[in-house]
Design an enzyme around this catalytic site. Structure first.
Site, PDB file in Angstrom:
ATOM      1  N   GLU A  31       0.822  -1.212   0.000  1.00 22.46           N
ATOM      2  CA  GLU A  31       0.000   0.000   0.000  1.00 22.46           C
ATOM      3  C   GLU A  31       0.858   1.264   0.000  1.00 22.46           C
ATOM      4  O   GLU A  31       0.365   2.357  -0.254  1.00 22.46           O
ATOM      5  CB  GLU A  31      -0.981  -0.003   1.177  1.00 22.46           C
ATOM      6  CG  GLU A  31      -0.353  -0.093   2.547  1.00 22.46           C
ATOM      7  CD  GLU A  31      -0.015   1.277   3.108  1.00 22.46           C
ATOM      8  OE1 GLU A  31      -0.694   2.262   2.767  1.00 22.46           O
ATOM      9  OE2 GLU A  31       0.935   1.354   3.877  1.00 22.46           O
ATOM     10  N   GLN A  47       1.908   5.205  18.176  1.00 17.64           N
ATOM     11  CA  GLN A  47       2.026   3.840  17.671  1.00 17.64           C
ATOM     12  C   GLN A  47       3.484   3.456  17.421  1.00 17.64           C
ATOM     13  O   GLN A  47       3.893   2.312  17.626  1.00 17.64           O
ATOM     14  CB  GLN A  47       1.215   3.735  16.376  1.00 17.64           C
ATOM     15  CG  GLN A  47       1.185   2.385  15.703  1.00 17.64           C
ATOM     16  CD  GLN A  47       0.533   2.492  14.334  1.00 17.64           C
ATOM     17  OE1 GLN A  47       1.199   2.711  13.326  1.00 17.64           O
ATOM     18  NE2 GLN A  47      -0.790   2.378  14.293  1.00 17.64           N
ATOM     19  N   TYR A  52      -9.245  -2.354  10.730  1.00 17.17           N
ATOM     20  CA  TYR A  52      -8.276  -1.415  11.297  1.00 17.17           C
ATOM     21  C   TYR A  52      -7.656  -1.969  12.573  1.00 17.17           C
ATOM     22  O   TYR A  52      -6.450  -1.837  12.797  1.00 17.17           O
ATOM     23  CB  TYR A  52      -8.945  -0.063  11.557  1.00 17.17           C
ATOM     24  CG  TYR A  52      -9.587   0.506  10.321  1.00 17.17           C
ATOM     25  CD1 TYR A  52      -8.826   0.798   9.186  1.00 17.17           C
ATOM     26  CD2 TYR A  52     -10.963   0.726  10.252  1.00 17.17           C
ATOM     27  CE1 TYR A  52      -9.402   1.297   8.034  1.00 17.17           C
ATOM     28  CE2 TYR A  52     -11.556   1.222   9.103  1.00 17.17           C
ATOM     29  CZ  TYR A  52     -10.777   1.506   7.994  1.00 17.17           C
ATOM     30  OH  TYR A  52     -11.360   1.988   6.855  1.00 17.17           O
ATOM     31  N   ASP A  85      -4.961  -4.552  11.778  1.00 12.48           N
ATOM     32  CA  ASP A  85      -3.680  -3.952  11.416  1.00 12.48           C
ATOM     33  C   ASP A  85      -2.883  -3.563  12.661  1.00 12.48           C
ATOM     34  O   ASP A  85      -1.662  -3.737  12.727  1.00 12.48           O
ATOM     35  CB  ASP A  85      -3.939  -2.729  10.537  1.00 12.48           C
ATOM     36  CG  ASP A  85      -2.682  -2.210   9.878  1.00 12.48           C
ATOM     37  OD1 ASP A  85      -1.939  -3.009   9.302  1.00 12.48           O
ATOM     38  OD2 ASP A  85      -2.447  -1.000   9.951  1.00 12.48           O
ATOM     39  N   HIS A 134      -3.062  -2.532   3.480  1.00  9.80           N
ATOM     40  CA  HIS A 134      -2.328  -1.978   4.623  1.00  9.80           C
ATOM     41  C   HIS A 134      -1.850  -3.111   5.539  1.00  9.80           C
ATOM     42  O   HIS A 134      -0.683  -3.172   5.939  1.00  9.80           O
ATOM     43  CB  HIS A 134      -3.284  -1.057   5.382  1.00  9.80           C
ATOM     44  CG  HIS A 134      -2.620   0.101   6.054  1.00  9.80           C
ATOM     45  ND1 HIS A 134      -2.059   0.003   7.298  1.00  9.80           N
ATOM     46  CD2 HIS A 134      -2.450   1.387   5.663  1.00  9.80           C
ATOM     47  CE1 HIS A 134      -1.574   1.191   7.651  1.00  9.80           C
ATOM     48  NE2 HIS A 134      -1.792   2.044   6.672  1.00  9.80           N
TER      49      HIS A 134
END
Length: 346
Positions: A10, A100, A282, A285, A307
């Site tokens: 991505e 993160q 999400y 991931d 992703h």
């Protein structure tokens, strides 16, 4: 030295952030080329540069190419140093994406840390503070990584100016994460905030979501106004099950009616509840890195996004671990992660 193609898969900033996290956690230097090559504005933007500087600060790293617009970066970490740190993005770039990057390396340390991050807290194409606090951090805790986060000021695009503070504790005992089912429904909540906008925008969004989902009145939290540096609006829907919580976010945009924001958010909630998979795309991931650096485990999710698949490739390149993606008839995709801590123990 690992060399990474920043345009693979991505091709976004997640490749860089994951590489920084893994480099700090393992002590492995890396070089990344063609950073965000396929984007409209290639190279490092402010939030990416802040993530690099934050990683360099906690890891006493030697860095080359750390400047706005750079498409190549070299990063050689030293030992991670827990402590007190403040990082300001200087724009509405996501504080949660910077968090993160450094959270896991600090959580793997043997002493606590404190972080103050300034920038965006609720922005398109990034996890919101509510997602991190309600969905992600509780699962981190279950895996043995402990952190508490507090929102002190909202930050919306384009003004930014939001503030979050995070206390990171030394790691606990590593534990497998097994998420094959959601368990019983515990609660559901619809809420919305505005700043420098009429309160009726939030009220209309909440009412539209509750109507679209046929949820009872007790699931609705009255809209409220919050302090922030510029105009903004965020709609948040939280669905808590016994084993997992999912958070869905709609962001107000100029020229887009409140009802349209609500309709798109309600659609995402319906799709999640109609699926058998406890983990949304999400959250899937986000779980890969702590699982790979911890004890591993497995979770059932929907079809992985590009992703997620790119994140898997970066993790495997650094750790040499296997992350298996198995499509199961009818109920979703099972992702099985070998954990670094389990491998070392063996």
């Amino acid at each position: 030295m690992i060399t990474i193609d920043g345009s693979q898969g991505e091709g976004g900033g997640q490749i860089l952030r994951s590489a920084l996290t893994l480099s700090l956690a393992t002590g492995t230097p890396f070089r990344i080329e063609r950073i965000r090559a396929g984007r409209a504005k290639p190279g490092l933007l402010r939030q990416h540069l802040t993530a690099v500087k934050a990683a360099a600060a906690i890891g006493r790293a030697a860095v080359t190419g750390a400047e706005l617009g750079s498409t190549t970066l070299g990063f050689a970490p030293g030992p991670v140093m827990p402590g007190d740190y403040e990082f300001a993005i200087g724009s509405a770039g996501s504080t949660l994406l910077v968090l993160q990057t450094v959270l896991l390396p600090l959580a793997l340390a043997d002493a606590p840390s404190w972080l103050r991050l300034q920038g965006g807290t609720h922005a398109l194409a990034a996890p919101s503070f509510d997602f991190a606090a309600r969905a992600f951090l509780p699962l981190m805790h279950r895996m043995g990584f402990h952190a508490r986060a507090a929102l002190h000021r909202h930050g919306f695009y384009p003004a930014g100016g939001g503030v979050i503070e995070v206390e990171v504790m030394p790691r606990g005992r590593p534990a497998l994460l097994m998420l094959d089912r959601r368990g019983d429904l515990l609660s559901r909540r619809v809420e919305a905030v505005v700043t420098h906008l009429p309160l009726h925008v939030a009220t209309r969004e909440i009412a539209a979501v509750a109507k679209a989902l046929c949820w009872p009145e007790e699931s609705v939290v009255p809209g409220r106004a919050v302090a922030a540096g510029g105009p903004g609006n965020c709609l948040t829907v939280t669905v808590a099950h016994e084993h997992v919580t999912e958070v869905f976010t709609g962001h107000g945009q100029p020229g887009v009616p409140a009802e349209a924001i609500a309709a798109a958010t309600a659609k995402a909630v319906r799709q999640h509840l109609a699926s058998q998979a406890p983990v949304g795309p999400y959250l899937a991931d986000q779980l890969l890195l702590p699982m790979a650096l911890g004890a591993g485990g497995r979770f059932l999710t929907v079809e992985p996004t590009p992703h997620t698949l790119t994140n898997i490739a970066v993790i495997e390149a650094f750790l040499g671990l296997r992350i298996a993606v198995t499509r199961r008839t009818g109920d979703g995709v099972l992702v099985t992660v070998d954990g670094r801590m389990s491998k070392e123990a063996a």
